[in-house]
Design an enzyme around this catalytic site. Structure first.
Site, PDB file in Angstrom:
ATOM      1  N   TYR A 159       0.756  -1.337  -0.006  1.00 36.81           N
ATOM      2  CA  TYR A 159      -0.141  -0.093   0.060  1.00 36.81           C
ATOM      3  C   TYR A 159       0.712   1.247   0.043  1.00 36.81           C
ATOM      4  O   TYR A 159       0.147   2.450   0.033  1.00 36.81           O
ATOM      5  CB  TYR A 159      -0.938  -0.257   1.281  1.00 36.81           C
ATOM      6  CG  TYR A 159      -1.811  -1.401   1.552  1.00 36.81           C
ATOM      7  CD1 TYR A 159      -2.750  -1.354   0.181  1.00 36.81           C
ATOM      8  CD2 TYR A 159      -1.936  -2.269   2.112  1.00 36.81           C
ATOM      9  CE1 TYR A 159      -3.521  -2.607   0.166  1.00 36.81           C
ATOM     10  CE2 TYR A 159      -2.662  -3.314   2.146  1.00 36.81           C
ATOM     11  CZ  TYR A 159      -3.462  -3.453   1.188  1.00 36.81           C
ATOM     12  OH  TYR A 159      -4.562  -4.636   1.152  1.00 36.81           O
ATOM     13  N   HIS A 168      -7.819   0.837  -6.478  1.00 35.17           N
ATOM     14  CA  HIS A 168      -7.183   0.221  -5.390  1.00 35.17           C
ATOM     15  C   HIS A 168      -5.801   0.389  -5.618  1.00 35.17           C
ATOM     16  O   HIS A 168      -5.213   0.683  -6.580  1.00 35.17           O
ATOM     17  CB  HIS A 168      -7.046  -1.270  -5.543  1.00 35.17           C
ATOM     18  CG  HIS A 168      -8.565  -1.867  -5.669  1.00 35.17           C
ATOM     19  ND1 HIS A 168      -9.444  -2.043  -4.546  1.00 35.17           N
ATOM     20  CD2 HIS A 168      -9.519  -2.176  -6.506  1.00 35.17           C
ATOM     21  CE1 HIS A 168     -10.436  -2.325  -4.617  1.00 35.17           C
ATOM     22  NE2 HIS A 168     -10.593  -2.620  -6.135  1.00 35.17           N
TER      23      HIS A 168
END
Ligand code: DQA
Length: 147
Positions: A23, A101
């Site tokens: 991430y 995402h």
């Protein structure tokens, strides 16, 4: 000024502390600032909402149908993979919805490779870290300039 609503779902408030290899290191606040700056550059007002409560996100999406919102970016977090409630809510939205995402969900565990939302959104951008959001905002801007 046209408005883009950015929705962050479950656990995205923890960015910066979650696995940086998937991430990245940016916090949600940093990503939100970058979105606001790019929005200003593109002449778009960016409104941002994050929640860890599925029902709250469903209610925010329901309100879109009553508001002057021109596009929606949504990263639903893990709800992506199993929330039919979110899917049904998004199906009612008439403006373009872009699924976002940070990680490439198709290159990860089996359960992440399916998005139950993908069939009801305009398109999906994934795998570019925090830049996925910025690319999605640019995509929304392009969509709106063509309408
Ligand atoms: C995510 C991917 C999801 O599988 C995960 O549950 C998240 C974040 C992403 O941005 O890469 O919380 O949506």
């Amino acid at each position: 000024m046209k408005k883009i609503l950015v929705l962050h779902g479950v656990n995205l408030n923890m960015l910066g502390k979650r696995d940086p290899t998937q991430y990245g290191a940016s916090t949600l606040e940093e990503i939100n600032l970058r979105l606001a700056h790019l929005g200003a550059e593109l002449g778009l007002h960016v409104e941002i909402f994050q929640t860890n409560h599925e029902g709250e996100l469903v209610e925010r999406i329901q309100r879109v149908t009553l508001e002057d919102v021109h596009g929606v970016l949504i990263n639903p977090g893990a709800w992506t993979h199993y929330s039919y409630a979110l899917r049904d809510a998004l199906e009612m939205v008439k403006v373009p919805v872009i699924e976002v995402h940070l990680s490439n969900i198709h290159a990860r565990e089996e359960f992440r490779r399916q998005s139950v939302l993908a069939p009801v959104v305009k398109g999906q951008i994934c795998g570019f870290g925090a830049n996925s959001y910025l690319l999605a905002l640019r995509a929304a801007s392009l969509l709106l300039s063509n309408t």
